[in-house]
Design a protein around this motif. Structure first.
Motif, PDB file in Angstrom:
ATOM      1  N   ASN A 432      -2.545   8.638  12.285  1.00 45.41           N
ATOM      2  CA  ASN A 432      -1.917   8.666  10.966  1.00 45.41           C
ATOM      3  C   ASN A 432      -2.706   9.582  10.044  1.00 45.41           C
ATOM      4  N   PRO A 433      -2.399  10.877  10.031  1.00 46.07           N
ATOM      5  CA  PRO A 433      -3.172  11.820   9.217  1.00 46.07           C
ATOM      6  C   PRO A 433      -3.038  11.585   7.719  1.00 46.07           C
ATOM      7  N   LEU A 434      -2.034  10.812   7.278  1.00 46.17           N
ATOM      8  CA  LEU A 434      -1.844  10.567   5.847  1.00 46.17           C
ATOM      9  C   LEU A 434      -2.480   9.259   5.388  1.00 46.17           C
ATOM     10  N   GLU A 435      -3.160   8.559   6.273  1.00 46.36           N
ATOM     11  CA  GLU A 435      -3.684   7.242   5.919  1.00 46.36           C
ATOM     12  C   GLU A 435      -4.627   7.312   4.722  1.00 46.36           C
ATOM     13  N   HIS A 436      -5.579   8.234   4.755  1.00 45.79           N
ATOM     14  CA  HIS A 436      -6.522   8.333   3.642  1.00 45.79           C
ATOM     15  C   HIS A 436      -5.819   8.817   2.376  1.00 45.79           C
ATOM     16  N   PHE A 437      -4.900   9.757   2.530  1.00 48.48           N
ATOM     17  CA  PHE A 437      -4.148  10.273   1.385  1.00 48.48           C
ATOM     18  C   PHE A 437      -3.366   9.145   0.711  1.00 48.48           C
ATOM     19  N   HIS A 438      -2.711   8.311   1.498  1.00 51.54           N
ATOM     20  CA  HIS A 438      -1.934   7.202   0.948  1.00 51.54           C
ATOM     21  C   HIS A 438      -2.820   6.110   0.359  1.00 51.54           C
ATOM     22  N   SER A 439      -4.087   6.077   0.746  1.00 53.02           N
ATOM     23  CA  SER A 439      -4.981   5.066   0.178  1.00 53.02           C
ATOM     24  C   SER A 439      -5.220   5.301  -1.311  1.00 53.02           C
ATOM     25  N   HIS A 440      -4.861   6.489  -1.803  1.00 49.38           N
ATOM     26  CA  HIS A 440      -4.997   6.818  -3.226  1.00 49.38           C
ATOM     27  C   HIS A 440      -3.669   6.633  -3.964  1.00 49.38           C
ATOM     28  N   ARG A 441      -2.830   5.782  -3.417  1.00 51.81           N
ATOM     29  CA  ARG A 441      -1.504   5.541  -3.995  1.00 51.81           C
ATOM     30  C   ARG A 441      -1.582   5.139  -5.467  1.00 51.81           C
ATOM     31  N   ASP A 442      -2.442   4.194  -5.796  1.00 50.35           N
ATOM     32  CA  ASP A 442      -2.525   3.732  -7.182  1.00 50.35           C
ATOM     33  C   ASP A 442      -2.971   4.851  -8.119  1.00 50.35           C
ATOM     34  N   GLU A 443      -3.840   5.738  -7.640  1.00 53.23           N
ATOM     35  CA  GLU A 443      -4.248   6.882  -8.464  1.00 53.23           C
ATOM     36  C   GLU A 443      -3.069   7.815  -8.709  1.00 53.23           C
TER      37      GLU A 443
END
Length: 580
Positions: A432-443
């Motif tokens: 899941n290459p977007l996992e870290h990117f999506h972890s900043h959802r609230d930002e």
């Protein structure tokens, strides 16, 4: 009207398809005039044969020719059934009743489940308009009703969902009490099925649908019926806030159908968080865990507001990336752009021939690829993007123009960051290459909400400071822009001196306030929330591509180079293929 018959000589008997097409126009009229109609049946005759034509929310069905000379009893039963005074036999939902005076409907009522779980009859206040004219489909019909005892108003929503889709009531039960999201008070998940109206031998020849009903609290009208700039921006802002709560880790619901019909204005005097309400979870997807995903599908949602990724999914098919919250945030941007380009700040529509409505109309093309091409031109620094920005600023003023521009670039930046991540990891090495990117959802949500908060505060500040004709010149229309100089606009703020270098939206609003000697709520050194890589996490840096930086540079320096449309589409193909 209960039914209708068509009579033609045997020598002029049309084909089966021609018969259905002819009878369909009358059936559509009946469904439109009788919103509680469940099915429509009619007969077509020749001197020797008769055929029954049936229409319901799964489509149409026609019988083989019936020789009524050999089977007269069949003809008698058909005519008797079609002319019956029994409402259910006729094809009406008898939970909806009307009082008829001089042949016309006057008062009506709906009997359904009350919040306490008992059957209760509610007087109908009005039928809420919906834009669904096709026979086959969900056929959503909404009634605003009033409790005869408490006087409280509710909305009763009838629709036909595909039998392979979970009822909306299951999701509405989960989201009860979430600000900015519609609240259900009762439901009926199965009120009938298409298969019960058709011959058992035809099962498998159509997609079965199930009649459902949900009763919700009543709110204001759809968002496009706003009456002021602050009301509009506040409603979109709070709907985005509601959307953020939906996708949170404790709910995990993705709406997938952000549109002008699915956001309502809050009630008069609504508190912050409830000034805009997200409705209609028919197309929503709920992830059961963090790994659950749903592939983008161009057949889901409203074409006018679909993200570029969703529009491209029809071409990519199984290689299409998952539909995520950023696709819905992009849809919110198209909603904002749609209103900015189609309406005036007082809520009145611009003429359909004006430049703004002409731009927007092309986004709703039936062809997903055509809609993709037209929407793509809205981004970057090309002539079409600058033209749209000028139209927004000319009609809505610099504050709304800045909001439009900042959100436009934000959407482009996030989409490019996603593309880079999807293209930078072979699927066999990173699941899941977007996992870290999506972890900043609230930002991400905080950034978007901040855009709206600043714009709302700036508009309120400008409205609280009266201006005179001597202080500011009247704005004039831009020749060829399609903007009428007499169109009402929000009070304009002075434009920063042209000698100043381009600045971010927060700085622009601050400078506009300082030019009017107003205190600015915006910090002197505005900063955007950036994404940082924490130790132990993926070490690949999230960055803007060189092409994105070039496009922003072109926009800031007013270059006329068009966006690299063909290259962009090609890149999307490469990125998604490598992400398989």
């Amino acid at each position: 009207m209960a039914t209708y018959f068509s009579i033609k000589p045997e020598s002029e008997t049309p084909s089966e398809k021609e018969i259905v097409n002819e009878m369909e126009s009358y059936a559509r009229q009946i469904f439109r005039d009788q919103p509680n109609r469940v099915h429509v049946r009619s007969l077509t005759f020749t001197e020797n044969h008769a055929r029954l034509v049936h229409f319901d929310r799964a489509g149409s069905q026609i019988t083989p020719p019936i020789d009524f000379h050999k089977n007269p009893g069949t003809l008698i039963r058909l005519v008797t059934g079609l002319t019956s005074t029994n409402e259910r036999t006729m094809g009406l939902d008898d939970s909806v009743q009307w009082m008829i005076v001089n042949g016309r409907k006057t008062r009506g009522s709906v009997t359904t489940t009350s919040p306490s779980g008992e059957r209760k009859t509610y007087p109908i206040v009005e039928r809420i308009p919906t834009s669904r004219d096709s026979i086959r489909g969900r056929a959503t019909t909404c009634w605003r009703v009033k409790d005869p005892e408490t006087g409280e108003e509710y909305v009763v929503k009838d629709s036909w969902r595909p039998s392979d889709r979970s009822p909306e009531s299951e999701l509405l039960e989960v989201v009860k009490g979430i600000p900015g999201v519609v609240e259900m008070v009762s439901s009926e998940s199965c009120r009938g099925e298409v298969k019960d109206m058709r011959c058992p031998s035809t099962i498998g020849q159509y997609h079965n649908r199930i009649a459902t009903r949900v009763t919700t609290k009543s709110y204001g009208p759809p968002i496009y019926r706003f009456t002021s700039v602050v009301q509009l921006l506040s409603a979109i802002r709070d709907a985005i806030g509601g959307h953020q709560r939906l996708v949170g880790d404790d709910v995990r619901i993705l709406h997938r159908d952000i549109s002008h019909n699915n956001i309502l204005l809050g009630k008069d005097g609504a508190e912050k968080g409830c000034r805009g309400v997200l409705i209609d979870l028919d197309m929503a997807f709920r992830a059961l865990d963090e790994s659950s995903k749903v592939t983008a599908d161009q057949e889901i949602g409203t074409r006018l507001f679909q993200s570029l990724s969703v529009l491209h999914s029809g071409y990519l098919k199984s290689r299409s990336p998952a539909h995520d919250y950023l696709d819905d945030l992009e849809s919110f941007f198209y909603l904002l752009a749609y209103i900015f380009l189609s309406y005036r700040p007082d809520g009145t529509l611009l003429p359909s021939g004006d430049d703004g409505p002409s731009i927007v109309s092309k986004w709703g093309d039936e062809s997903a690829s055509a809609a993709f091409e037209k929407k793509y031109l809205l981004f970057g620094g090309g002539p079409a993007a600058k033209r749209a920005l000028r139209l927004v600023e000319g009609t809505w003023g610099p504050v709304c123009g800045s909001l439009f521009d900042e959100l436009r670039w934000w959407v482009l930046e996030k989409r490019d960051e996603k593309d880079e991540l999807l293209g930078g990891y072979p699927s066999e090495r990173v699941a899941n290459p977007l996992e870290h990117f999506h972890s900043h959802r609230d930002e991400h949500y905080a950034q978007v909400l901040n855009f709206f908060d600043e714009a709302i505060e700036a508009v309120q500040g400008s409205a609280s400071t009266p201006t005179s004709i001597e202080d500011e010149p009247l704005s004039t229309s831009n020749p060829g822009s399609g903007i009428d100089a007499s169109s009402p606009t929000i009070p304009s703020l002075p434009t920063p001196p042209t000698a100043l270098p381009p600045c971010r939206r927060s700085a622009r609003i601050r400078d506009l306030r300082q030019a009017r000697d107003e205190p600015s709520p915006i910090p002197t050194q505005p900063s955007k929330t950036s994404i940082h890589i924490e130790p132990g996490q993926l070490t690949t840096q999230l960055r803007r591509s060189a092409r994105l930086q070039k496009r922003r540079l072109e926009d800031e320096h007013q270059l006329d180079a068009p966006p690299p449309k063909a290259k962009r589409i090609k890149r999307g193909l490469r990125v998604t293929t490598r992400a398989r």
